[in-house]
Design an enzyme around this catalytic site. Structure first.
Site, PDB file in Angstrom:
ATOM      1  N   GLU A  86       0.815  -1.216   0.000  1.00 54.98           N
ATOM      2  CA  GLU A  86       0.000   0.000   0.000  1.00 54.98           C
ATOM      3  C   GLU A  86       0.848   1.266   0.000  1.00 54.98           C
ATOM      4  OE1 GLU A  86      -2.446  -0.739   3.457  1.00 54.98           O
ATOM      5  OE2 GLU A  86      -4.016  -1.622   2.220  1.00 54.98           O
ATOM      6  N   ILE A  88      -7.691 -18.556  -1.634  1.00 61.92           N
ATOM      7  CA  ILE A  88      -7.411 -18.308  -0.219  1.00 61.92           C
ATOM      8  C   ILE A  88      -8.051 -17.002   0.238  1.00 61.92           C
ATOM      9  CG2 ILE A  88      -5.593 -17.988   1.511  1.00 61.92           C
ATOM     10  CD1 ILE A  88      -3.811 -19.777  -0.306  1.00 61.92           C
ATOM     11  N   TYR A  96     -14.319  -7.178  -4.703  1.00 66.15           N
ATOM     12  CA  TYR A  96     -15.434  -7.006  -3.769  1.00 66.15           C
ATOM     13  C   TYR A  96     -16.746  -6.747  -4.500  1.00 66.15           C
ATOM     14  CZ  TYR A  96     -11.762  -7.090  -0.372  1.00 66.15           C
ATOM     15  OH  TYR A  96     -10.691  -7.486   0.365  1.00 66.15           O
TER      16      TYR A  96
END
Length: 195
Positions: free
Chosen positions: A33, A126, A161
């Site tokens: 990030e 995963i 998402y």
């Protein structure tokens, strides 16, 4: 809570002994990030705050068998760290602070790591398994929503998402995530009425 997801990995509740691995992966996520200097928590703080009488967070880890350990020798290769919140409009909620899977356990052809402050896996499933187990924990505890944040430049995470049904509230409702830290938090405390 230990659920075998497939022959190659399992998702289980983290233990105090996992905190060094979780701390290591928190730093890996922060490097991705582009904010490694922002990480201030140590594995000792994770132990104290997550494994006490009233834990401030809970965590699931992804673990592979010894024969599938990482190139560096790790068997704990992913985590999902979350905590409970409350929405005055909706009720009980779960906030997913981090979802991360080590890069070598993601799909070889996948785009850069997906993050929400989050990174997930593609090919091995995963990341999807961690996300689903966190959601399951929330539902078992009568949570009506799962919240998380994703960096605006992390399109693979946002797409991941969205494909799972998540709504981007910044786009759909105009909500912005706001926080006070360090000096601004101290300034607020100094403005509090004295008892």
């Amino acid at each position: 809570m230990c659920a075998a997801v497939n022959m190659n990995f399992k998702i289980r509740r983290a233990t105090k002994e996992d905190c060094k691995d979780i701390s290591r992966m928190i730093m890996e996520l922060a490097v991705f990030e582009k904010m490694p200097d922002q990480v201030k928590t140590s594995h000792e703080e994770l132990e104290r705050d997550g494994f006490c009488q009233n834990p401030l967070f809970e965590c699931l880890v992804a673990e592979v068998p010894e024969e599938h350990k990482s190139n560096e020798g790790f068997t704990i290769i992913g985590y999902g760290l979350y905590f409970y919140t409350y929405s005055t409009w909706k009720g009980r909620s779960l906030y997913l602070d981090d979802l991360y899977v080590m890069p070598e356990f993601r799909a070889q052809v996948s785009p850069p790591p997906v993050q929400a402050s989050v990174t997930t896996a593609g090919g091995n499933g995963i990341g999807k398994a961690l996300l689903s187990k966190v959601a399951e924990v929330g539902k078992k505890n009568q949570c009506v929503q799962l919240r998380l944040t994703v960096l605006n430049w992390n399109t693979p995470a946002r797409d991941f998402y969205a494909a799972k049904g998540a709504q981007d509230l910044t786009v759909s409702s105009g909500w912005h995530f706001i926080h006070f830290t360090e000096q601004s938090l101290d300034d607020l405390v100094n403005e509090a009425p004295k008892d």
